[in-house]
Design a protein around this motif. Structure first.
Motif, PDB file in Angstrom:
ATOM      1  N   LYS A   2      20.737  23.439 -20.698  1.00 29.82           N
ATOM      2  CA  LYS A   2      21.691  23.799 -21.746  1.00 29.82           C
ATOM      3  C   LYS A   2      23.119  23.636 -21.239  1.00 29.82           C
ATOM      4  N   GLY A   3      23.932  22.943 -22.012  1.00 33.04           N
ATOM      5  CA  GLY A   3      25.329  22.769 -21.659  1.00 33.04           C
ATOM      6  C   GLY A   3      25.630  21.530 -20.847  1.00 33.04           C
ATOM      7  N   TYR A   4      24.595  20.776 -20.441  1.00 35.88           N
ATOM      8  CA  TYR A   4      24.801  19.548 -19.659  1.00 35.88           C
ATOM      9  C   TYR A   4      24.937  18.361 -20.607  1.00 35.88           C
ATOM     10  N   ILE A   5      26.120  17.745 -20.646  1.00 35.47           N
ATOM     11  CA  ILE A   5      26.357  16.638 -21.582  1.00 35.47           C
ATOM     12  C   ILE A   5      25.449  15.450 -21.264  1.00 35.47           C
ATOM     13  N   ASN A   6      25.337  15.118 -19.976  1.00 33.70           N
ATOM     14  CA  ASN A   6      24.548  13.946 -19.592  1.00 33.70           C
ATOM     15  C   ASN A   6      23.058  14.227 -19.496  1.00 33.70           C
ATOM     16  N   ASN A   7      22.679  15.476 -19.563  1.00 33.42           N
ATOM     17  CA  ASN A   7      21.258  15.818 -19.467  1.00 33.42           C
ATOM     18  C   ASN A   7      20.991  17.080 -20.272  1.00 33.42           C
ATOM     19  N   PRO A   8      21.125  16.983 -21.589  1.00 29.73           N
ATOM     20  CA  PRO A   8      20.959  18.168 -22.437  1.00 29.73           C
ATOM     21  C   PRO A   8      19.517  18.666 -22.472  1.00 29.73           C
ATOM     22  N   LEU A   9      19.367  19.930 -22.748  1.00 31.67           N
ATOM     23  CA  LEU A   9      18.041  20.522 -22.866  1.00 31.67           C
ATOM     24  C   LEU A   9      17.289  19.870 -24.019  1.00 31.67           C
ATOM     25  N   ARG A  10      16.056  19.418 -23.747  1.00 30.69           N
ATOM     26  CA  ARG A  10      15.297  18.706 -24.767  1.00 30.69           C
ATOM     27  C   ARG A  10      13.826  18.639 -24.347  1.00 30.69           C
ATOM     28  N   THR A  11      12.993  18.192 -25.269  1.00 25.46           N
ATOM     29  CA  THR A  11      11.585  17.950 -24.985  1.00 25.46           C
ATOM     30  C   THR A  11      11.303  16.466 -25.139  1.00 25.46           C
ATOM     31  N   VAL A  12      10.643  15.879 -24.164  1.00 28.85           N
ATOM     32  CA  VAL A  12      10.311  14.460 -24.225  1.00 28.85           C
ATOM     33  C   VAL A  12       8.803  14.291 -24.046  1.00 28.85           C
ATOM     34  N   HIS A  13       8.296  13.174 -24.527  1.00 28.01           N
ATOM     35  CA  HIS A  13       6.864  12.868 -24.408  1.00 28.01           C
ATOM     36  C   HIS A  13       6.664  11.673 -23.491  1.00 28.01           C
ATOM     37  N   THR A  14       5.635  11.729 -22.668  1.00 30.01           N
ATOM     38  CA  THR A  14       5.241  10.574 -21.868  1.00 30.01           C
ATOM     39  C   THR A  14       3.761  10.297 -22.082  1.00 30.01           C
ATOM     40  N   SER A  57       0.832  -1.198   0.000  1.00 25.46           N
ATOM     41  CA  SER A  57       0.000   0.000   0.000  1.00 25.46           C
ATOM     42  C   SER A  57       0.865   1.245   0.000  1.00 25.46           C
ATOM     43  N   GLN A  58       0.810   1.987  -1.083  1.00 30.25           N
ATOM     44  CA  GLN A  58       1.511   3.258  -1.185  1.00 30.25           C
ATOM     45  C   GLN A  58       0.626   4.251  -1.904  1.00 30.25           C
ATOM     46  N   HIS A  59       0.832   5.519  -1.598  1.00 30.45           N
ATOM     47  CA  HIS A  59       0.124   6.564  -2.313  1.00 30.45           C
ATOM     48  C   HIS A  59       0.875   6.873  -3.600  1.00 30.45           C
ATOM     49  N   PHE A  60       0.136   6.952  -4.694  1.00 29.58           N
ATOM     50  CA  PHE A  60       0.745   7.252  -5.980  1.00 29.58           C
ATOM     51  C   PHE A  60       0.194   8.565  -6.536  1.00 29.58           C
ATOM     52  N   VAL A  61       1.031   9.231  -7.294  1.00 30.69           N
ATOM     53  CA  VAL A  61       0.657  10.471  -7.964  1.00 30.69           C
ATOM     54  C   VAL A  61       0.626  10.201  -9.463  1.00 30.69           C
ATOM     55  N   HIS A  62      -0.461  10.553 -10.106  1.00 27.66           N
ATOM     56  CA  HIS A  62      -0.550  10.339 -11.557  1.00 27.66           C
ATOM     57  C   HIS A  62       0.093  11.512 -12.285  1.00 27.66           C
ATOM     58  N   ILE A  63       1.036  11.188 -13.160  1.00 28.14           N
ATOM     59  CA  ILE A  63       1.684  12.187 -13.998  1.00 28.14           C
ATOM     60  C   ILE A  63       1.023  12.131 -15.371  1.00 28.14           C
ATOM     61  N   PRO A  64       0.371  13.203 -15.791  1.00 32.77           N
ATOM     62  CA  PRO A  64      -0.398  13.151 -17.037  1.00 32.77           C
ATOM     63  C   PRO A  64       0.459  13.063 -18.285  1.00 32.77           C
ATOM     64  N   ALA A  65      -0.130  12.507 -19.330  1.00 38.43           N
ATOM     65  CA  ALA A  65       0.542  12.425 -20.627  1.00 38.43           C
ATOM     66  C   ALA A  65       0.817  13.834 -21.148  1.00 38.43           C
ATOM     67  N   GLY A  66       1.887  13.948 -21.927  1.00 38.51           N
ATOM     68  CA  GLY A  66       2.192  15.245 -22.510  1.00 38.51           C
ATOM     69  C   GLY A  66       3.655  15.386 -22.866  1.00 38.51           C
ATOM     70  N   ASP A  67       4.012  16.564 -23.348  1.00 36.34           N
ATOM     71  CA  ASP A  67       5.391  16.887 -23.683  1.00 36.34           C
ATOM     72  C   ASP A  67       5.981  17.733 -22.563  1.00 36.34           C
ATOM     73  N   TYR A  68       7.215  17.396 -22.155  1.00 29.42           N
ATOM     74  CA  TYR A  68       7.848  18.065 -21.028  1.00 29.42           C
ATOM     75  C   TYR A  68       9.268  18.488 -21.383  1.00 29.42           C
ATOM     76  N   THR A  69       9.669  19.634 -20.877  1.00 27.93           N
ATOM     77  CA  THR A  69      11.025  20.129 -21.063  1.00 27.93           C
ATOM     78  C   THR A  69      11.927  19.550 -19.983  1.00 27.93           C
ATOM     79  N   LEU A  70      13.014  18.903 -20.397  1.00 22.57           N
ATOM     80  CA  LEU A  70      13.954  18.295 -19.466  1.00 22.57           C
ATOM     81  C   LEU A  70      15.365  18.778 -19.764  1.00 22.57           C
ATOM     82  N   GLY A  71      16.275  18.519 -18.814  1.00 27.56           N
ATOM     83  CA  GLY A  71      17.677  18.826 -19.010  1.00 27.56           C
ATOM     84  C   GLY A  71      18.003  20.298 -18.844  1.00 27.56           C
TER      85      GLY A  71
END
Length: 279
Positions: free
Chosen positions: A45-57, A29-43
């Motif tokens: 600028k200048g981060y090699i391992n986490n570059p600025l980008r848009t991803v979809h979930t 039993s755990q409480h969960f949070v629903h993350i809605p579908a959509g496009d999200y900005t991640l990362g």
């Protein structure tokens, strides 16, 4: 009154269980949070391992808190599972007085004694996040409970709560003490309990982010699935996010939505834990 209470239990228990996110297989039993579908900005600028980008979930449900000692104990009691730290006597622990980024290998350290027997067990800390477990231990729990670890992108989407900044509230650090259990000392030579905790804190002791996720920064690093652009072919490294109680602004300030840590998959540090996602 008793008839009214019976009615309420019959009428609303299914709804309460749904909100709590009960796993039908193992009764977790755990409480969960629903993350809605959509496009999200991640990362960033200048981060090699986490570059600025848009991803979809397509959307996912992530635990509101890190997995606790109480929940991990259910798994151990049901399966007899022995963690890597217990089997290999390889737990890595911290005690004030060590220089920056120095840890001690303690043969007594494991999830029941996150910083070794000499520093106490979890008897009164069942609502703290489970720690001193390896990535392999986390995967074993997930397979039993019918859940999984978040991907690196999913964790970041949930942590940002719709923001595109370093922290979910912006780019400045000051509000951090309201939301995260971290190390506030200038270094680690002296103990720091200025926020009430030297090591882990009970989950949800600090304010949640706007989407209702607690301890997304600080408390314990959280294992995630995925690879980094700098990972070598066949790398056995795994990754964790969010920083921990050990992290400070002067050392490993990974308590944000951008940085990504790396560790060997069999390593068991007392500031490493996880939260889960529904399959």
């Amino acid at each position: 009154m008793s008839g009214f209470l019976t009615y309420c239990l019959q009428r609303f228990t299914p709804v309460l269980l749904l909100l709590a996110g009960v796993n039908a297989v193992n009764g977790q039993s755990q409480h969960f949070v629903h993350i809605p579908a959509g496009d999200y900005t991640l990362g960033k600028k200048g981060y090699i391992n986490n570059p600025l980008r848009t991803v979809h979930t397509n959307g996912f449900d992530i635990a509101a808190t890190e997995l606790t000692n109480a929940e991990f104990e259910k798994f151990v009691q049901a399966t007899g599972y022995v963690t890597d730290a217990e089997r290999n006597k390889s737990g890595q622990v911290f005690t004030p007085g060590l220089r920056e980024f120095r840890w001690l290998q303690d043969s007594t350290a494991c999830w029941r004694y996150p910083n070794g027997i000499s520093r106490g067990g979890i008897e009164n800390k069942m609502n703290h996040p489970v720690a001193t477990i390896s990535y392999r231990d986390a995967i074993a729990y997930c397979e039993w409970a019918g859940v999984r670890l978040p991907t690196l992108d999913e964790w970041e989407i949930a942590s940002r709560a719709g923001a595109s900044t370093t922290y979910f509230w912006g780019n400045d650090m000051p509000p951090l003490s309201t939301y995260a259990n971290i190390w506030h000392g200038r270094d680690h030579l002296q103990a720091d309990s200025s926020d009430g905790y030297m090591y882990t804190a009970p989950v949800a002791s600090f304010k949640p982010n706007p989407w209702g996720l607690y301890d997304i920064y600080g408390n314990v690093f959280e294992y995630c699935e995925g690879h980094l652009p700098t990972d070598k072919a066949g790398s056995r490294l795994v990754h964790a996010r969010g920083g921990s109680w050990w992290c400070s602004k002067n050392a490993c300030g990974f308590f944000n939505s951008v940085d990504i840590g790396s560790v060997k998959r069999g390593a068991s540090f007392s500031n490493l834990g996880f939260r889960v996602v529904k399959k």
